[in-house]
Design a protein around this motif. Structure first.
Motif, PDB file in Angstrom:
ATOM      1  N   THR A 177      44.165  42.704  38.389  1.00  0.00           N
ATOM      2  CA  THR A 177      45.063  43.228  37.366  1.00  0.00           C
ATOM      3  C   THR A 177      45.133  44.739  37.486  1.00  0.00           C
ATOM      4  O   THR A 177      44.267  45.359  38.127  1.00  0.00           O
ATOM      5  CB  THR A 177      44.570  42.836  35.944  1.00  0.00           C
ATOM      6  OG1 THR A 177      45.544  43.213  34.974  1.00  0.00           O
ATOM      7  CG2 THR A 177      43.256  43.513  35.620  1.00  0.00           C
ATOM      8  N   LEU A 195      41.943  32.227  25.968  1.00  0.00           N
ATOM      9  CA  LEU A 195      42.969  31.712  26.871  1.00  0.00           C
ATOM     10  C   LEU A 195      42.460  31.716  28.306  1.00  0.00           C
ATOM     11  O   LEU A 195      41.711  32.615  28.702  1.00  0.00           O
ATOM     12  CB  LEU A 195      44.235  32.577  26.783  1.00  0.00           C
ATOM     13  CG  LEU A 195      44.958  32.627  25.437  1.00  0.00           C
ATOM     14  CD1 LEU A 195      46.138  33.582  25.518  1.00  0.00           C
ATOM     15  CD2 LEU A 195      45.412  31.239  25.020  1.00  0.00           C
ATOM     16  N   PRO A 196      42.855  30.734  29.104  1.00  0.00           N
ATOM     17  CA  PRO A 196      42.568  30.822  30.535  1.00  0.00           C
ATOM     18  C   PRO A 196      43.126  32.128  31.106  1.00  0.00           C
ATOM     19  O   PRO A 196      44.137  32.652  30.618  1.00  0.00           O
ATOM     20  CB  PRO A 196      43.285  29.598  31.113  1.00  0.00           C
ATOM     21  CG  PRO A 196      43.431  28.656  29.958  1.00  0.00           C
ATOM     22  CD  PRO A 196      43.602  29.513  28.739  1.00  0.00           C
ATOM     23  N   ARG A 254      33.685  33.823  30.072  1.00  0.00           N
ATOM     24  CA  ARG A 254      34.969  33.335  30.577  1.00  0.00           C
ATOM     25  C   ARG A 254      35.579  34.224  31.652  1.00  0.00           C
ATOM     26  O   ARG A 254      35.985  33.742  32.700  1.00  0.00           O
ATOM     27  CB  ARG A 254      35.957  33.180  29.425  1.00  0.00           C
ATOM     28  CG  ARG A 254      37.277  32.558  29.861  1.00  0.00           C
ATOM     29  CD  ARG A 254      37.846  31.665  28.820  1.00  0.00           C
ATOM     30  NE  ARG A 254      38.621  30.572  29.368  1.00  0.00           N
ATOM     31  CZ  ARG A 254      39.236  29.668  28.628  1.00  0.00           C
ATOM     32  NH1 ARG A 254      39.120  29.723  27.324  1.00  0.00           N
ATOM     33  NH2 ARG A 254      39.935  28.704  29.179  1.00  0.00           N
ATOM     34  N   TYR A 255      35.681  35.536  31.411  1.00  0.00           N
ATOM     35  CA  TYR A 255      36.365  36.395  32.371  1.00  0.00           C
ATOM     36  C   TYR A 255      35.380  37.077  33.319  1.00  0.00           C
ATOM     37  O   TYR A 255      35.520  37.001  34.523  1.00  0.00           O
ATOM     38  CB  TYR A 255      37.207  37.459  31.644  1.00  0.00           C
ATOM     39  CG  TYR A 255      38.393  36.892  30.876  1.00  0.00           C
ATOM     40  CD1 TYR A 255      38.815  35.569  31.052  1.00  0.00           C
ATOM     41  CD2 TYR A 255      39.093  37.675  29.967  1.00  0.00           C
ATOM     42  CE1 TYR A 255      39.883  35.059  30.345  1.00  0.00           C
ATOM     43  CE2 TYR A 255      40.174  37.161  29.255  1.00  0.00           C
ATOM     44  CZ  TYR A 255      40.559  35.854  29.444  1.00  0.00           C
ATOM     45  OH  TYR A 255      41.620  35.342  28.743  1.00  0.00           O
ATOM     46  N   GLN A 292      49.755  36.114  32.081  1.00  0.00           N
ATOM     47  CA  GLN A 292      51.184  35.829  31.953  1.00  0.00           C
ATOM     48  C   GLN A 292      51.722  36.251  30.591  1.00  0.00           C
ATOM     49  O   GLN A 292      52.843  36.765  30.482  1.00  0.00           O
ATOM     50  CB  GLN A 292      51.439  34.333  32.170  1.00  0.00           C
ATOM     51  CG  GLN A 292      51.267  33.878  33.611  1.00  0.00           C
ATOM     52  CD  GLN A 292      51.427  32.373  33.743  1.00  0.00           C
ATOM     53  OE1 GLN A 292      51.540  31.647  32.751  1.00  0.00           O
ATOM     54  NE2 GLN A 292      51.436  31.885  34.982  1.00  0.00           N
ATOM     55  N   GLN A 293      50.942  36.056  29.555  1.00  0.00           N
ATOM     56  CA  GLN A 293      51.402  36.365  28.200  1.00  0.00           C
ATOM     57  C   GLN A 293      51.148  37.817  27.803  1.00  0.00           C
ATOM     58  O   GLN A 293      51.409  38.201  26.666  1.00  0.00           O
ATOM     59  CB  GLN A 293      50.735  35.425  27.199  1.00  0.00           C
ATOM     60  CG  GLN A 293      51.131  33.974  27.390  1.00  0.00           C
ATOM     61  CD  GLN A 293      50.617  33.067  26.284  1.00  0.00           C
ATOM     62  OE1 GLN A 293      49.987  33.516  25.330  1.00  0.00           O
ATOM     63  NE2 GLN A 293      50.888  31.780  26.404  1.00  0.00           N
ATOM     64  N   HIS A 347      44.798  33.046  33.793  1.00  0.00           N
ATOM     65  CA  HIS A 347      46.179  33.130  34.262  1.00  0.00           C
ATOM     66  C   HIS A 347      47.162  33.128  33.091  1.00  0.00           C
ATOM     67  O   HIS A 347      48.187  33.806  33.124  1.00  0.00           O
ATOM     68  CB  HIS A 347      46.485  31.976  35.231  1.00  0.00           C
ATOM     69  CG  HIS A 347      46.520  30.613  34.591  1.00  0.00           C
ATOM     70  ND1 HIS A 347      45.374  29.885  34.342  1.00  0.00           N
ATOM     71  CD2 HIS A 347      47.562  29.854  34.148  1.00  0.00           C
ATOM     72  CE1 HIS A 347      45.700  28.736  33.775  1.00  0.00           C
ATOM     73  NE2 HIS A 347      47.019  28.691  33.646  1.00  0.00           N
ATOM     74  N   THR A 348      46.829  32.368  32.025  1.00  0.00           N
ATOM     75  CA  THR A 348      47.695  32.351  30.842  1.00  0.00           C
ATOM     76  C   THR A 348      47.653  33.692  30.125  1.00  0.00           C
ATOM     77  O   THR A 348      48.696  34.211  29.690  1.00  0.00           O
ATOM     78  CB  THR A 348      47.246  31.236  29.879  1.00  0.00           C
ATOM     79  OG1 THR A 348      47.265  29.982  30.564  1.00  0.00           O
ATOM     80  CG2 THR A 348      48.164  31.161  28.669  1.00  0.00           C
ATOM     81  N   ALA A 349      46.452  34.254  30.016  1.00  0.00           N
ATOM     82  CA  ALA A 349      46.318  35.544  29.343  1.00  0.00           C
ATOM     83  C   ALA A 349      47.061  36.642  30.088  1.00  0.00           C
ATOM     84  O   ALA A 349      47.653  37.537  29.478  1.00  0.00           O
ATOM     85  CB  ALA A 349      44.834  35.907  29.212  1.00  0.00           C
ATOM     86  N   PRO A 398      43.291  35.473  20.490  1.00  0.00           N
ATOM     87  CA  PRO A 398      43.236  35.754  21.944  1.00  0.00           C
ATOM     88  C   PRO A 398      43.034  37.233  22.267  1.00  0.00           C
ATOM     89  O   PRO A 398      42.534  37.552  23.353  1.00  0.00           O
ATOM     90  CB  PRO A 398      44.600  35.265  22.439  1.00  0.00           C
ATOM     91  CG  PRO A 398      45.018  34.236  21.448  1.00  0.00           C
ATOM     92  CD  PRO A 398      44.519  34.743  20.131  1.00  0.00           C
TER      93      PRO A 398
END
Length: 525
Positions: free
Chosen positions: A494, A387-388, A77-78, A394-395, A390-392, A381
């Motif tokens: 990041t 999590l996608p 995913r990442y 943001q959160q 961008h969501t990861a 998570p």
């Protein structure tokens, strides 16, 4: 009804515990009996050699498939994590040892590259397979202790979906292989304690385990101390000496490499860089507990108590309790005790299922299971990249886990260096993450050199002196080159350890080989 494979001379599974007197004679008898936690004036026991519970194949298979599918679903995913880039390059340099890890990881890396090329999912599938082996071994531990299908299912599920195993198997790192190897060693030691094991098999497992991760040595020391204190009968066989010889023989390639390189791994372990020893002891304790959901900690405690109460299994009990304490005192990382925690969980599944024989107790276990299921999505998570991105971000999930931060931006770094490296004779990086990224993702780059960890032994032959420096500030580069010119700074998505580090050009003071000692000093933290 689950399909049951029967093993040993006793074909019928034991669905009920045998009640033995709770005294000095408990657990005695031909081959030894296992005394487990029980109630009243007795203890639950399982007979010795030849009498083992049946293996609940289909429930175990369901857990293994579900857990492996969860890991594989998010395996790509990442992106590649910093350490994975290092291990990927190590697979191109098979040798007897490495500065900060052991040879088994490099062997798996080489196998992954042969089978899957540079597929990240293929690479991480080896960690997922190691996790599957760990889950199977957890069920076998419960089975060895007399647990039926319910205990085996609880042991397998609690270990499979623990934060420790899920997060470890999400990355290709030695910890996944260490979890499987240590669980195998503990299972074989349990079988020896019950009078149906094999010292040579344990010797092979110990030798391979030490070639996987040296942290197994603490487990082995405590096991041997426990057997010497309470089970000298197990040590008083020629099989024990044979096991020591087997383990020693398997370690020979690594010992020869270490001797030829000044025992550099010993020096590294005793003087680890700050990034490897950043936990305070209070953080260590908190992080050890976070490897298991808090409800599962209760199961681990049950397992530790059960092992300690039975004199024949006390060496295992000592190991389960002693390993976390030992690493606390030695300043080790919080994930080092992970294998013994999972072993304790697997063992604890047996007294848990025996306790839950009355309806209200069964309801209590069901409530505990429902609570664990309800909290599972909350911590998942942080263990897997579900999590996608961008969501990861943001959160705050990415900022809360450095592994996620270190999975981002490596192909972009290789492209950035490629745009700036025209006319250079060599690219010198300050750490193995940068070097590994340029090796894997770089296109038409000059030779890559780094003096970080084992990369120091892989210096490429370079004739020219025009260098691109990645990560070196001018203060560090001045010891081996001149004409330092800043070309740009590393751009990462990041705020990880790489973002903002300089990319510069300079002219080496002499050949790369002659300046290598200075590069090594400048690379040191």
């Amino acid at each position: 009804m689950p399909l049951l494979f029967r093993h040993g001379r006793s074909a019928a599974p034991r669905s009920e515990p045998v009640l033995l007197p709770d005294g000095p004679g408990a657990g005695s008898g031909r081959g030894g009996h296992l005394a487990a936690a029980g109630g009243g004036n007795g203890v639950f026991a399982v007979a010795g050699p030849g009498a083992v519970a049946a293996l609940a194949v289909w429930p175990l298979l369901a857990v293994v498939v579900a857990k492996s599918a969860l890991n594989l679903a998010f395996a790509g995913r990442y992106g590649w994590q910093r350490d994975e880039l290092y291990y990927a390059v190590a697979g191109r340099h098979l040798q007897g040892g490495y500065v900060d890890f052991q040879p088994v990881t490099a062997l798996f890396s080489a196998a992954a590259r042969v089978l899957f090329g540079w597929s990240l999912i293929g690479f991480r599938s080896f960690a997922v397979l190691a996790g599957a082996a760990t889950v199977v071994l957890a069920a076998l531990v419960a089975r060895e202790l007399g647990g039926g299908g319910g205990a085996q299912l609880i042991a397998a599920a609690a270990v499979a979906f623990s934060p420790r195993l899920l997060s470890a198997n999400g990355l290709f790192q030695p910890v996944s292989f260490d979890l499987a190897a240590t669980m195998l060693v503990l299972w074989l030691a349990l079988r020896l304690a019950l009078g149906r094991g094999s010292w040579p098999a344990l010797g092979v497992a110990a030798g391979v385990g030490l070639e996987t991760k040296y942290t197994l040595s603490v487990v082995l020391v405590l096991l041997l101390a426990g057997f010497a204190a309470w089970r000298r009968d197990v040590l008083a066989t020629r099989g024990f000496l044979f096991a020591v010889l087997i383990a020693g023989a398997l370690m020979v390639p690594n010992l020869v490499w270490e001797a030829g390189h000044g025992w550099i791994s010993v020096h590294w372990f005793l003087h680890q860089p700050p990034s490897a020893t950043g936990e305070t002891r209070l953080q260590y304790l908190n992080n050890v507990l976070q490897q298991l959901p808090y409800g599962v900690v209760v199961v681990a405690v049950l397992g530790a108590v059960m092992l300690w109460r039975d004199r024949r299994l006390r060496p295992l009990g000592l190991t389960v309790v002693g390993v976390p304490v030992a690493w606390f005192l030695l300043g080790g990382k919080s994930y080092y005790p992970g294998p013994v925690l999972l072993f304790a969980v697997a063992a604890g599944a047996v007294p848990l299922t025996r306790w839950a024989t009355r309806r209200w107790r069964l309801v209590a276990v069901g409530v505990l299971g429902a609570g664990l299921a309800a909290t599972f999505p909350l911590w998942l998570p942080g263990a897997l990249p579900v999590l996608p991105l961008h969501t990861a971000i943001q959160q705050g999930v990415v900022s809360g886990r450095t592994d996620y931060q270190d999975e981002l931006g490596w192909p972009a770094l290789a492209a950035q260096v490629g745009r700036l490296a025209g006319g250079a004779d060599v690219v010198v990086t300050i750490n193995y993450g940068e070097a590994g990224a340029l090796e894997l993702f770089g296109r038409s780059l000059p030779p890559i050199a780094s003096a970080h960890e084992t990369f120091r032994y892989w210096r490429p032959p370079v004739a020219g002196r025009r260098a691109i420096l990645v990560g070196f500030p001018q203060s560090k580069a001045s010891g081996f080159c001149h004409g330092y010119t800043l070309l740009g700074r590393i751009d990462m998505p990041t705020a990880n350890a790489e973002r903002g580090l300089p990319i510069a050009s300079c002219t080496l003071d002499s050949s790369l080989a002659a300046e290598w000692p200075q590069v090594l000093r400048a690379t040191a933290p």
